[in-house]
Each structure stands twice: as structure tokens, then as C-alpha cells.
Design an enzyme around this catalytic site. Structure first.
Site, short mmCIF file in Angstrom:
data_model
loop_
_atom_site.label_atom_id
_atom_site.label_comp_id
_atom_site.label_asym_id
_atom_site.label_seq_id
_atom_site.Cartn_x
_atom_site.Cartn_y
_atom_site.Cartn_z
N TRP A 99 0.83 -1.22 0.00
CA TRP A 99 0.00 0.00 0.00
C TRP A 99 0.85 1.25 0.00
CZ3 TRP A 99 -4.18 -1.55 -1.90
CH2 TRP A 99 -4.71 -2.77 -1.54
N ASP A 171 -1.59 6.73 6.25
CA ASP A 171 -2.65 5.81 5.84
C ASP A 171 -2.89 4.89 7.04
OD1 ASP A 171 -4.14 3.69 4.92
OD2 ASP A 171 -2.79 3.15 3.26
N LYS A 195 -12.01 -1.93 7.83
CA LYS A 195 -11.32 -2.76 8.82
C LYS A 195 -11.87 -2.42 10.22
CE LYS A 195 -7.83 -3.35 5.68
NZ LYS A 195 -8.10 -3.53 4.28
C1 LIG Z 1 -3.12 -0.12 4.71
C2 LIG Z 1 -4.02 -0.12 3.53
N1 LIG Z 1 -4.03 0.95 2.71
C3 LIG Z 1 -4.82 1.00 1.64
C4 LIG Z 1 -5.66 -0.04 1.31
C5 LIG Z 1 -6.53 0.08 0.09
O1 LIG Z 1 -7.78 0.42 0.52
P1 LIG Z 1 -9.03 0.55 -0.47
O2 LIG Z 1 -9.33 -0.83 -0.93
O3 LIG Z 1 -10.08 1.15 0.42
O4 LIG Z 1 -8.63 1.45 -1.58
C6 LIG Z 1 -5.70 -1.16 2.12
C7 LIG Z 1 -6.61 -2.28 1.81
O5 LIG Z 1 -6.56 -3.35 2.36
C8 LIG Z 1 -4.86 -1.20 3.26
O6 LIG Z 1 -4.86 -2.27 4.07
#
Ligand SMILES: Cc1ncc(COP(=O)(O)O)c(C=O)c1O
Length: 360
Positions: A99, A171, A195
């Protein structure tokens, strides 16, 4: 048989929250209409949005000057929207997993179009993101320093608010509300709701209002935080159901005693599972001990027992364990212990691991 849901996200939600959500789907706030049928402009839903915003601030002890938004697009859209709104000259990143890599990539795309610099200070890619890099200096001339506080896929976590003069952006998709945060150090915190907050479909953004409006590039309305703030997250139709469930989840957190209590619960749960892994003949953890996540616990079979992984997966499933397959980039197993996960489920997983171990 009782199912124990260790899925990484979307994931376990509290039973009372689910029951409340189910009932609101039939009769929302005594309106005689489903939550899914009412206008987001109705006063009943407006009340939900206001309360959700306020409770979010209350739980994280947010100082004056910050705004909370509930938007669409997921954390993935924030990877682009954050630099678009905040990056003037330079943003600094550490790369701690998939991510973070995606966030860096999107920031680079933004700078290719509008200028500005993306500096990656450190990365743990050399060891498949199994640790958090420590050897880096956050530059004081960066507009902000971005990090992923919990690496959902790899099971590492940064459980601190960096000590630096540079403004922080994080994030917190997979560890929001799992611990207290010193919000005053941050310009912006964002994440997908799916989550620790609610179902998929809403993205939370906590932003310091006075850092906005300082970039000169044109911002499309939908990507302009100031527009969403002005319209109270209702510039377009908001994710009504996820916001409602988020509110019920946050009410439950408040009843439990807030994020300090949640942190203690999370530390206890993680200790139960990590202790079992560390004392196991068959299993081992996959990341540096000091960087272990209390939200996503990753483990594999030791090399000499590797061939037992499939058998354990089947055995655990037969005992009601759901969603413990590791992400394909790590393999093995991952048990996600988000806020709504009761310690009894963690103990159930541990006893399944011990039962399996006794057989081999
Ligand atoms: C730490 C983290 N950032 C970003 C994301 C991506 O999130 P989204 O699917 O809401 O775009 C995730 C998805 O699991 C994540 O765990």
C-alpha cells in the site's frame, strides 16, 4: 459451528452493530423507511453524519482546526488526492509494503503532471517488507512525511507518531482506533473504513483545515477536500450505509471506554497469538519481532514442516477458523485481530494450532 472471522478486510464487525444495521435497513430511526431508501438530505441521515463526525473527533481526541470527511473512492483514491491537495514542493515517504508502494506511485503520477518531488527515504522491499526501516532522516523541507501505519499484507506496524518537525500524513486504513494518536502532529490521516470502522464503501479523511487551499494547480471538485468540507461530506451522495455502520461502531467503541481500552484489548489479543507462535514447534512469525503488527499477525510453517501448511489450513477451516490464509505475497497464514475480534476467537485459534501440533 461458531465461525471465527480472521479475514483481513472487509472483516469482522461487532454483532450488536450488525443487528442495529440490519434493523435500520428495515426501519431507520423510526421513519418507517429503510436506511437504504431515505434521502441523504433528510434530517435523520444528516444527524447520522454529524454524530459520526463528532464521535470520530471525540474518540481520537482531535484538537481544534481539523475536519472529518466520509468520502467514496477508498484509501486508493487518497493515494492521489492527498498529494494533489497537499504537495507543494516535496513529499517524503517510507516504503513499507504494497500500500505504501501504491501511495508512492500515485504521488509520482501527480508530480509528473503538476510538478513537485517525491522522495523515498527508505524501503524494506529488500526483505519482502518484513521489517520497518529505521535508518532514515525525515527532511525538514518536505511539505509532509507519509507513512502507512499498519501494513495489512505483511503484518508490520508503526505504533508511534514520529517525532519530527515535518508534518505527518498517514494511511491508517487497518489500525485506526486501535490506539491513541497524537493528531496534532498530523496534517492528514486517511483510510478505507472496511477494517476498524465499518463495511467497505466509505473512506475517512481527517484533515487540518488550514493546510488546504495552498496549492495552485486546479482541483477537480470531487478531489478537492475544501469542497467536501464545505458541503459536510455531502457534495455528492455519500456512502450512506457504511457511514451509518461506522457511527454504530464508534458508539460501541465509546461504550467500551475508547481507544485506550481498545489498545489494551488489542495488545492482549496479539500477545496470546504471538506467544503461541513463538513457543510453537511448527510455526514461526514472518516479521521482525519489534515491528510486529497487533492487527495482522502473519505466520508460516517452519521450513522443515512446510508441507503441512495445506493440511493445517483444512484442519483450521474444519474447526471454524475463517480467513487465515496469508496474502499471496507472503504465503502461510495471516490472522487479522481488528478491534471487533474477541479474545475468545484468538484463544480458539491458538487451541486449534496446539491441537494440530500435538498430532504432528
Ligand atoms: C493499509 C491499507 N491501505 C490502503 C488499502 C486500500 O484500501 P481501499 O481498498 O479502500 O482502496 C488497504 C486495503 O486493504 C490497506 O490495508
Amino acid at each position: 459451528m461458531k465461525k471465527h472471522n480472521f479475514t483481513a478486510g472487509p472483516c469482522i464487525l461487532n454483532d450488536l452493530v450488525l443487528k442495529d444495521a440490519a434493523s435500520a435497513c428495515l426501519n431507520f430511526a423510526g421513519t418507517g423507511l429503510s436506511l437504504l431508501e431515505v434521502s441523504h438530505r433528510d434530517k435523520e441521515f444528516d444527524g447520522v453524519m454529524i454524530e459520526a463526525r463528532n464521535l470520530f473527533k471525540e474518540l481520537l481526541d482531535v484538537p481544534e482546526g481539523y475536519e472529518v470527511l466520509f468520502l467514496g473512492g477508498g484509501a486508493s483514491l487518497q493515494f492521489y488526492q492527498v498529494p494533489l491537495n497537499l504537495l507543494k514542493k516535496k513529499a517524503a515517504f517510507i516504503n513499507t509494503g504494497t500500500w505504501a508502494t501504491n501511495a508512492i506511485k500515485q504521488a509520482r503520477i501527480m508530480t509528473q503532471v503538476y510538478g513537485g518531488e517525491v522522495e523515498v527515504l527508505a524501503s524494506s522491499e529488500d526483505k519482502n517488507f518484513s521489517y520497518i526501516p529505521k535508518d532514515f532522516v525525515i527532511p525538514e523541507d518536505a511539505d509532509y512525511f507519509h507513512f502507512t501505519s499498519n501494513n495489512t499484507i505483511f503484518g508490520t506496524e508503526i505504533r508511534k507518531d514520529f517525532d519530527t518537525k515535518t508534518r505527518l500524513v498517514a494511511d491508517m486504513s487497518s489500525d485506526i482506533f486501535s490506539r491513541p494518536v497524537d493528531v496534532s502532529k498530523y496534517d492528514l490521516i486517511y483510510g478505507g473504513a472496511q477494517k476498524n470502522i465499518g463495511p467497505a464503501g466509505a473512506t475517512f479523511v481527517l484533515v487540518k483545515a488550514d493546510v488546504l487551499g495552498q496549492v495552485e494547480r486546479p482541483l477537480p471538485d470531487m478531489l478537492n477536500y475544501q469542497i467536501h468540507i464545505k458541503k459536510d461530506s455531502m457534495f455528492n451522495t455519500p456512502p450512506v450505509f457504511p457511514v451509518y455502520v461506522a457511527l454504530q461502531t464508534m458508539k460501541w467503541y465509546k461504550e467500551l471506554g475508547g481507544v485506550k481500552v481498545l489498545e489494551k484489548m488489542n495488545l492482549d489479543k496479539a500477545a496470546v497469538l504471538y506467544d503461541a507462535i513463538d513457543s510453537s514447534k511448527l510455526f514461526r512469525g514472518t516479521v521482525a519481532t519489534e515491528d510486529r503488527s497487533i492487527m495482522n499477525v502473519c505466520f508460516v510453517m517452519k521450513d522443515e514442516y512446510k508441507e503441512l501448511e495445506k493440511e493445517f489450513a483444512t484442519f483450521a477451516a474444519s474447526r471454524g477458523m475463517v480467513g487465515i490464509k496469508g496474502h499471496r505475497s507472503v504465503g502461510g497464514f495471516r490472522a487479522s485481530l481488528y478491534n471487533a475480534m474477541p479474545i475468545e476467537s484468538v484463544r480458539a485459534l491458538v487451541s486449534v494450532m496446539k491441537e494440530f501440533e500435538a498430532k504432528h
